[in-house]
Design a protein around this motif. Structure first.
Motif, PDB file in Angstrom:
ATOM      1  N   GLY A 145     -28.221  19.698  24.996  1.00  0.00           N
ATOM      2  CA  GLY A 145     -27.381  18.711  25.372  1.00  0.00           C
ATOM      3  C   GLY A 145     -27.830  17.787  26.135  1.00  0.00           C
ATOM      4  O   GLY A 145     -28.369  17.493  26.190  1.00  0.00           O
ATOM      5  N   LEU A 146     -26.207  16.735  26.836  1.00  0.00           N
ATOM      6  CA  LEU A 146     -27.067  15.083  27.899  1.00  0.00           C
ATOM      7  C   LEU A 146     -26.008  15.272  28.769  1.00  0.00           C
ATOM      8  O   LEU A 146     -24.210  15.759  28.229  1.00  0.00           O
ATOM      9  CB  LEU A 146     -27.343  14.202  27.034  1.00  0.00           C
ATOM     10  CG  LEU A 146     -27.528  12.910  27.838  1.00  0.00           C
ATOM     11  CD1 LEU A 146     -29.034  13.816  28.526  1.00  0.00           C
ATOM     12  CD2 LEU A 146     -27.627  11.703  26.867  1.00  0.00           C
ATOM     13  N   LEU A 147     -25.779  16.109  30.138  1.00  0.00           N
ATOM     14  CA  LEU A 147     -25.309  15.382  31.082  1.00  0.00           C
ATOM     15  C   LEU A 147     -24.879  14.163  32.031  1.00  0.00           C
ATOM     16  O   LEU A 147     -26.035  14.035  32.410  1.00  0.00           O
ATOM     17  CB  LEU A 147     -25.320  16.710  32.308  1.00  0.00           C
ATOM     18  CG  LEU A 147     -24.193  16.352  32.971  1.00  0.00           C
ATOM     19  CD1 LEU A 147     -22.356  16.967  32.562  1.00  0.00           C
ATOM     20  CD2 LEU A 147     -24.468  17.525  34.072  1.00  0.00           C
ATOM     21  N   THR A 148     -24.246  13.299  31.880  1.00  0.00           N
ATOM     22  CA  THR A 148     -23.764  12.199  31.591  1.00  0.00           C
ATOM     23  C   THR A 148     -23.096  11.833  33.117  1.00  0.00           C
ATOM     24  O   THR A 148     -22.671  12.849  33.316  1.00  0.00           O
ATOM     25  CB  THR A 148     -23.445  11.410  31.385  1.00  0.00           C
ATOM     26  OG1 THR A 148     -22.334  11.517  30.498  1.00  0.00           O
ATOM     27  CG2 THR A 148     -24.596  11.245  30.248  1.00  0.00           C
ATOM     28  N   THR A 149     -23.334  10.997  34.427  1.00  0.00           N
ATOM     29  CA  THR A 149     -21.802  10.678  35.617  1.00  0.00           C
ATOM     30  C   THR A 149     -21.249  10.284  34.660  1.00  0.00           C
ATOM     31  O   THR A 149     -19.261  11.245  34.881  1.00  0.00           O
ATOM     32  CB  THR A 149     -22.567   9.563  36.131  1.00  0.00           C
ATOM     33  OG1 THR A 149     -22.570   8.172  35.184  1.00  0.00           O
ATOM     34  CG2 THR A 149     -23.765   9.877  36.455  1.00  0.00           C
ATOM     35  N   VAL A 197     -14.166  15.658  36.861  1.00  0.00           N
ATOM     36  CA  VAL A 197     -13.287  15.746  38.128  1.00  0.00           C
ATOM     37  C   VAL A 197     -11.985  15.450  38.147  1.00  0.00           C
ATOM     38  O   VAL A 197     -11.750  16.621  38.653  1.00  0.00           O
ATOM     39  CB  VAL A 197     -14.275  14.677  38.839  1.00  0.00           C
ATOM     40  CG1 VAL A 197     -12.961  14.712  40.336  1.00  0.00           C
ATOM     41  CG2 VAL A 197     -15.616  15.401  39.330  1.00  0.00           C
ATOM     42  N   SER A 198     -11.481  14.771  36.989  1.00  0.00           N
ATOM     43  CA  SER A 198     -10.668  14.353  36.557  1.00  0.00           C
ATOM     44  C   SER A 198      -9.846  14.949  35.882  1.00  0.00           C
ATOM     45  O   SER A 198      -8.669  15.499  36.250  1.00  0.00           O
ATOM     46  CB  SER A 198     -10.275  12.339  35.284  1.00  0.00           C
ATOM     47  OG  SER A 198     -10.587  12.964  34.469  1.00  0.00           O
ATOM     48  N   LEU A 199     -10.630  15.617  34.948  1.00  0.00           N
ATOM     49  CA  LEU A 199     -10.027  17.095  34.104  1.00  0.00           C
ATOM     50  C   LEU A 199      -9.288  18.735  34.715  1.00  0.00           C
ATOM     51  O   LEU A 199      -8.347  18.994  34.432  1.00  0.00           O
ATOM     52  CB  LEU A 199     -10.370  17.114  32.965  1.00  0.00           C
ATOM     53  CG  LEU A 199      -9.949  15.829  32.215  1.00  0.00           C
ATOM     54  CD1 LEU A 199     -11.714  16.176  30.809  1.00  0.00           C
ATOM     55  CD2 LEU A 199      -8.395  15.568  31.561  1.00  0.00           C
ATOM     56  N   GLY A 200     -10.366  19.180  35.726  1.00  0.00           N
ATOM     57  CA  GLY A 200     -10.130  19.634  36.413  1.00  0.00           C
ATOM     58  C   GLY A 200     -10.843  21.373  35.930  1.00  0.00           C
ATOM     59  O   GLY A 200     -11.320  20.409  34.690  1.00  0.00           O
ATOM     60  N   ASP A 201      -9.696  21.565  35.063  1.00  0.00           N
ATOM     61  CA  ASP A 201      -9.946  23.033  34.839  1.00  0.00           C
ATOM     62  C   ASP A 201     -10.116  22.917  33.463  1.00  0.00           C
ATOM     63  O   ASP A 201     -10.214  24.334  32.790  1.00  0.00           O
ATOM     64  CB  ASP A 201      -9.578  24.411  35.502  1.00  0.00           C
ATOM     65  CG  ASP A 201      -9.744  24.678  36.347  1.00  0.00           C
ATOM     66  OD1 ASP A 201     -11.146  24.496  37.194  1.00  0.00           O
ATOM     67  OD2 ASP A 201      -9.094  25.883  37.770  1.00  0.00           O
ATOM     68  N   ARG A 202      -9.355  22.022  32.824  1.00  0.00           N
ATOM     69  CA  ARG A 202      -8.770  22.165  31.748  1.00  0.00           C
ATOM     70  C   ARG A 202     -10.287  21.196  30.988  1.00  0.00           C
ATOM     71  O   ARG A 202     -10.521  20.197  31.044  1.00  0.00           O
ATOM     72  CB  ARG A 202      -7.606  20.959  31.344  1.00  0.00           C
ATOM     73  CG  ARG A 202      -6.704  21.437  31.996  1.00  0.00           C
ATOM     74  CD  ARG A 202      -5.541  20.263  31.870  1.00  0.00           C
ATOM     75  NE  ARG A 202      -5.691  18.740  32.500  1.00  0.00           N
ATOM     76  CZ  ARG A 202      -5.515  18.272  32.746  1.00  0.00           C
ATOM     77  NH1 ARG A 202      -4.702  17.841  31.884  1.00  0.00           N
ATOM     78  NH2 ARG A 202      -5.762  17.016  33.423  1.00  0.00           N
ATOM     79  N   VAL A 203     -11.237  21.555  29.923  1.00  0.00           N
ATOM     80  CA  VAL A 203     -12.146  22.167  28.896  1.00  0.00           C
ATOM     81  C   VAL A 203     -12.132  20.051  28.463  1.00  0.00           C
ATOM     82  O   VAL A 203     -10.976  20.693  27.377  1.00  0.00           O
ATOM     83  CB  VAL A 203     -12.813  22.003  28.549  1.00  0.00           C
ATOM     84  CG1 VAL A 203     -13.728  21.988  27.816  1.00  0.00           C
ATOM     85  CG2 VAL A 203     -13.692  23.852  29.685  1.00  0.00           C
ATOM     86  N   PRO A 204     -12.297  19.400  27.928  1.00  0.00           N
ATOM     87  CA  PRO A 204     -11.592  18.495  26.985  1.00  0.00           C
ATOM     88  C   PRO A 204     -11.789  18.747  25.947  1.00  0.00           C
ATOM     89  O   PRO A 204     -12.336  19.330  25.269  1.00  0.00           O
ATOM     90  CB  PRO A 204     -12.166  16.860  27.411  1.00  0.00           C
ATOM     91  CG  PRO A 204     -13.983  17.025  27.757  1.00  0.00           C
ATOM     92  CD  PRO A 204     -13.311  18.754  28.862  1.00  0.00           C
ATOM     93  N   LEU A 250     -17.951  12.642  35.915  1.00  0.00           N
ATOM     94  CA  LEU A 250     -16.567  12.359  36.145  1.00  0.00           C
ATOM     95  C   LEU A 250     -14.994  12.898  35.323  1.00  0.00           C
ATOM     96  O   LEU A 250     -13.867  13.276  35.415  1.00  0.00           O
ATOM     97  CB  LEU A 250     -15.937  10.313  36.118  1.00  0.00           C
ATOM     98  CG  LEU A 250     -17.061   9.916  37.070  1.00  0.00           C
ATOM     99  CD1 LEU A 250     -16.894   8.536  36.575  1.00  0.00           C
ATOM    100  CD2 LEU A 250     -16.785   9.656  38.219  1.00  0.00           C
ATOM    101  N   ALA A 251     -14.929  13.555  34.017  1.00  0.00           N
ATOM    102  CA  ALA A 251     -13.977  13.931  32.970  1.00  0.00           C
ATOM    103  C   ALA A 251     -13.977  15.099  33.576  1.00  0.00           C
ATOM    104  O   ALA A 251     -12.508  15.434  34.025  1.00  0.00           O
ATOM    105  CB  ALA A 251     -15.017  14.187  31.424  1.00  0.00           C
TER     106      ALA A 251
END
Length: 139
Positions: A116-120, A127-134, A124-125
């Motif tokens: 995978g690749l972890l990006t900024t 942080v903004s979504l909290g514990d809800r995995v998108p 940000l997702a």
């Protein structure tokens, strides 16, 4: 809590070979709406090309131009060794390393392979979504 790299990284990776024209990498970025392309050779990580690498390479050229079809991914990429992350690593640790090294993406390595690749944007997702995995198409 879902605060690990593996829960938030991008999995649908886009990659190019070291000898591919830079234009191919830029096409991938434009088509996919991404800012990073991994450079792989025989499924092994060789580097990464970001939009920042393209700007930096252009600025280094005395004419301020870059031959997008004549220049290869390898000529522009940030080569290995790269900062990387593990899927079980916390987002905080990965984000801290990204901040420290002033980079916007970490290839995620598991058992020697890029997974995978972890990006900024991923951070940000989180942080903004909290514990809800998108619910993302690449997961």
């Amino acid at each position: 809590m879902n605060r690990t790299v593996g829960n938030w990284m991008t999995r649908g990776l886009r990659s190019a070979a070291p000898g591919d024209p830079l234009f191919r990498g830029l096409e991938l970025m434009a088509e996919q709406g991404i800012r990073h392309v991994l450079v792989l050779e025989d499924d092994e990580l060789r580097g990464i090309v970001s939009n920042r690498d393209v700007v930096r390479s252009t600025a280094k050229n005395p004419e301020g131009r870059l031959d997008l079809h004549g220049c290869t991914m390898e000529e522009v990429m940030t080569p290995i060794p790269l900062q990387t992350a593990r899927p079980d690593e916390t987002l905080g640790a990965a984000a801290g390393r990204m901040h420290q090294h002033r980079i916007s993406a970490l290839p995620v390595i598991e058992d020697g392979a890029v997974t995978g690749l972890l990006t900024t944007d991923d951070i940000l997702a989180a942080v903004s979504l909290g514990d809800r995995v998108p619910l993302r198409p690449d997961l």
